[in-house]
Design an enzyme around this catalytic site. Structure first.
Site, PDB file in Angstrom:
ATOM      1  N   SER A 567       0.845  -1.192   0.000  1.00  0.00           N
ATOM      2  CA  SER A 567       0.000   0.000   0.000  1.00  0.00           C
ATOM      3  C   SER A 567       0.886   1.249   0.000  1.00  0.00           C
ATOM      4  CB  SER A 567      -0.951  -0.041   1.196  1.00  0.00           C
ATOM      5  OG  SER A 567      -1.986   0.884   1.053  1.00  0.00           O
ATOM      6  N   ASP A 652      -9.837  -3.879  -5.210  1.00  0.00           N
ATOM      7  CA  ASP A 652      -9.198  -3.019  -4.214  1.00  0.00           C
ATOM      8  C   ASP A 652      -9.764  -1.604  -4.324  1.00  0.00           C
ATOM      9  OD1 ASP A 652      -7.515  -1.625  -2.509  1.00  0.00           O
ATOM     10  OD2 ASP A 652      -5.719  -2.690  -3.157  1.00  0.00           O
ATOM     11  N   HIS A 687      -7.910  -5.124  -1.159  1.00  0.00           N
ATOM     12  CA  HIS A 687      -6.665  -4.577  -0.650  1.00  0.00           C
ATOM     13  C   HIS A 687      -5.864  -5.578   0.169  1.00  0.00           C
ATOM     14  CE1 HIS A 687      -4.176  -1.064  -0.119  1.00  0.00           C
ATOM     15  NE2 HIS A 687      -4.174  -1.206   1.191  1.00  0.00           N
TER      16      HIS A 687
END
Length: 713
Positions: A567, A652, A687
């Site tokens: 991320s 995501d 995610h």
């Protein structure tokens, strides 16, 4: 400012429309003979002009999730990835079995008391998801299974059970879930615990929820199209009627959250940006009342409120009180800050990360010299008790205990070579009882490993901490592989906690390290401030300094050094690869946030406007220029690149799949060496990747196999 689309010639457009990706026919280069050529995606350039500067983005079109050519391209990358990794399947299987052996197939969490019941969850051998249970009266009573997530997940390729809340009368449980893999958007249902059946109620697109005291009224939050939680609704369970709007925050920087006081007396509605907060309150026993503002929002004032039967406790932070202090306010007239009394003073070197309020004490969770601490404050005497820990490098975190009248405090302690140990502190006698030690079924001896705390020197002279673990007796000769992880954003600290999975590397001779770089809060709030906005590049140079230290101290060498981040940590990976590509051999970039300029300019995307206080607002020229100067996608250039495995999740909602896809596609056109560049997209999840615990381990085994294989082991 409007983007200007590059107009292509009709013939070019027609040619590109026939095939937006193809298999390269170029001859294989030396060292690649065993692999086919990678997919090549078509460049369909878009031109953007901001502040008189022109950006050309050849892969902007990959954000078109509904375009079949995009899906076909992602699937072609997955096939290529599987093909070139086929020779590691045996290694992947071995790693998976090792990783599986390090988790307890059948395990039970420590029961938590709440309103006459003991709540816990347990896992069952070979099942992907936990069961959530309770027992009435004491832990010897008959088990009641509230939720069997395995049954709920049947028929779904991804399933997230994000949590549940039992009504004050213990008869209903509201719960949130989805089958998309999204970690930010859920559906809400209500289960009748007397029958085990769900009520007809279904509320879609929610984020959080809490019960009022009547055990009928639920408050829940909903989100904007950009997934910013901004509205609070009131809903009556079983009514089937639409929820009633209670509050809406129109400021795009602010996220709205719900919380119920431990006393059960209040429901708090918190609107928060990165450094400004405003709290509203509704009496939990009078859910129809309008919210009351605790303290009006003032730019730069960040506060958290908790209720005590004798007053309100407030964690209060400003630029002058950057590490926060704690006040106590009266039950009435609390909006007048002159009536507040100081409970815990501000300290320039000790960050008050959080606190919990019980009837007879406060639990304080602080960070001092880069390490977590647990402290207990006694309002009756003003005394503070600091819980001591035996090791120089460790982490400790509070564990959940919901009962306001409790005289006990739970916490979880671990280090890089010490599995998690859960303790319960009797705050009156100040004695701690060990409740549970994380069991490693395959066997684990902490004394077999060495843990060190190292300090790297950043280019500006700042000392940056990192923690490493390796097998005892490992010579420091630069001939051993290493994996260094980092994050460095949002003030999130990367602590030296126990990670069972890394020992599949450590037992193979790896040095594993955690870089505690600026942008996190490891050394206090100023550590965070010095790694955000116009200081963001400190995050990247800190990480490079940590990597250089591992090499200089002969723990490893560049030809054996792997790095990993996900991320915002994936942004870190992209940035340091651009800065020092020769320093790393392998890069594991999980759902990497690498297309920073485009994402932060698109206010329709999740997280954009809320994060101007983290990255800067690129609609302002100074911030735009700074972001563009480090955005990984925008700073790629021809040259040699490390071996890179980038992962993505098609669903995501935090870092869209197209960011790693574009990044990989562009590097393919620029890389001059034969190192592998792979993109692996989870086509069913978001995610966090795979949602089942065994599926997650398979993804991890794949990543470790890539790392080990590329290091030539």
């Amino acid at each position: 400012m409007k983007s200007i689309r590059l107009v292509l010639g009709v013939a070019v457009m027609a040619a590109l429309a026939t095939s937006c990706f193809r298999s390269s026919k170029a001859p294989l280069r030396p060292g690649e003979e065993q692999f086919p050529a990678p997919p090549v995606v078509a460049a369909l350039p878009d031109t953007f002009t901001e502040f008189g500067q022109v950006r050309i983005d050849p892969y902007f079109w990959l954000k078109e999730k509904g375009n079949p050519e995009v899906i076909a391209y992602l699937e072609s990358e997955n096939r290529y990835c599987d093909t070139v990794m086929a020779h590691t399947r045996s290694l992947q299987d071995t790693l998976f079995q090792e990783l599986k052996l390090r988790i307890k197939d059948e395990d039970t969490t420590i029961p938590v008391p709440d309103r006459g019941y003991w709540y816990y969850s347990r896992t069952v051998r070979d099942l992907q998801y936990p069961l959530y249970c309770r027992k009435q009266g004491d832990t010897t009573a008959t088990e009641e299974v509230i939720f069997d997530v395995n049954r709920m997940a049947e028929g779904n390729k991804a399933f997230i059970f994000s949590g549940y809340s039992v009504s004050p009368n213990n008869k209903l449980a509201a719960y949130a879930f989805n089958n998309t893999g999204s970690s930010v958007l859920f559906d809400l249902k209500i289960r009748d615990l007397t029958t085990g059946k769900d009520l007809p109620d279904l509320i879609t697109g929610i984020r959080g929820f809490v019960w009022a005291n009547d055990s009928r009224t639920l408050f829940y939050t909903t989100v904007t199209p950009a997934l910013r939680p901004y509205r609070v609704f009131r809903y009556v369970a079983g009514s089937g009627q639409p929820g009633t709007l209670v509050y809406e925050d129109g400021d795009g920087r602010f996220n709205v959250e719900l919380r119920r006081a431990k006393t059960g007396a209040w429901i708090f509605i918190t609107s928060a940006s990165s450094y400004t907060t405003e709290v509203r309150m509704i009496p939990a026993g009078e859910p129809l009342k309008e919210p009351q503002v605790f303290l009006p929002r003032t730019e730069g004032v960040d506060y958290q409120v908790q209720h005590h039967e004798e007053g309100f406790y407030i964690r209060y932070k400003t630029k002058a009180l950057i590490n926060a202090k704690i006040f106590k306010a009266p039950l009435t007239g609390f909006g007048d800050t002159s009536t507040w009394e100081t409970v815990v003073e501000h300290h320039p070197d000790v960050l008050i990360q959080g606190f919990s309020v019980y009837k007879d004490f406060l639990g304080l969770y602080v960070r001092n010299n880069g390490l977590n601490e647990i402290r207990v404050y006694y309002p009756s005497s003003g005394e503070t008790h600091v819980v001591s820990f035996p090791e120089p490098v460790y982490t400790v975190s509070p564990a959940f205990l919901p009962e306001y009248g409790s005289t006990r405090l739970r916490y979880v302690y671990s280090s890089l070579n010490r599995p998690q140990s859960t303790f319960e502190l009797d705050v009156m006698s100040k004695t701690a009882t060990l409740l549970k030690v994380q069991e490693i079924p395959g066997g684990f001896n902490p004394e077999d490993y060495e843990v060190e705390r190292l300090w790297a020197t950043a280019p500006d002279g700042v000392k940056v901490p990192m923690a490493i673990v390796y097998r005892k007796g490992l010579p420091h000769d630069g001939r051993h592989p290493a994996l260094l992880e980092g994050y460095g954003s949002y003030g999130f600290s990367t602590d030296a906690s126990f990670r069972a999975h890394v020992f599949s590397l450590v037992d193979r001779g790896y040095v594993y390290g955690v870089a505690q770089i600026r942008g996190g809060s490891e050394l206090g709030e100023q550590w965070y401030e010095n790694g955000k906005l116009m200081h963001k590049k400190n995050t990247f140079t800190d990480f490079v300094a940590c990597a250089e230290t591992l090499v200089e101290e002969k723990y490893t060498s560049p030809s054996l050094l792997g790095i990993r981040g996900g991320s915002a940590g994936g942004l870190l990976m992209g940035a340091v690869v651009n800065l020092r590509p020769e320093l790393f051999n392998v890069v594991l970039a999980n759902v990497p946030f690498v297309d920073v300029v485009n994402t932060m300019l698109d206010e329709t995307l999740p997280l954009t406007t809320q994060e101007y206080e983290e990255w800067g607002n690129p609609n302002e020229e100074e911030a735009y220029n700074y972001i563009r100067s480090y955005s990984p996608y925008d700073n790629l250039k021809p040259g040699a690149y490390p071996n890179i495995l980038a992962t993505a999740g098609l669903n995501d909602s935090q870092v869209s799949y197209h960011e790693p896809a574009k990044w990989v596609a562009r590097i393919r056109t620029l890389k001059s060496n034969n190192n592998l560049l792979l993109l692996r997209t989870n086509m069913e999840s978001g995610h966090g990747g795979a949602t089942g615990r065994y599926d997650y381990l398979k993804e991890l085994a794949f990543q470790y196999a890539f790392l080990i294989d590329r290091n030539g082991q």
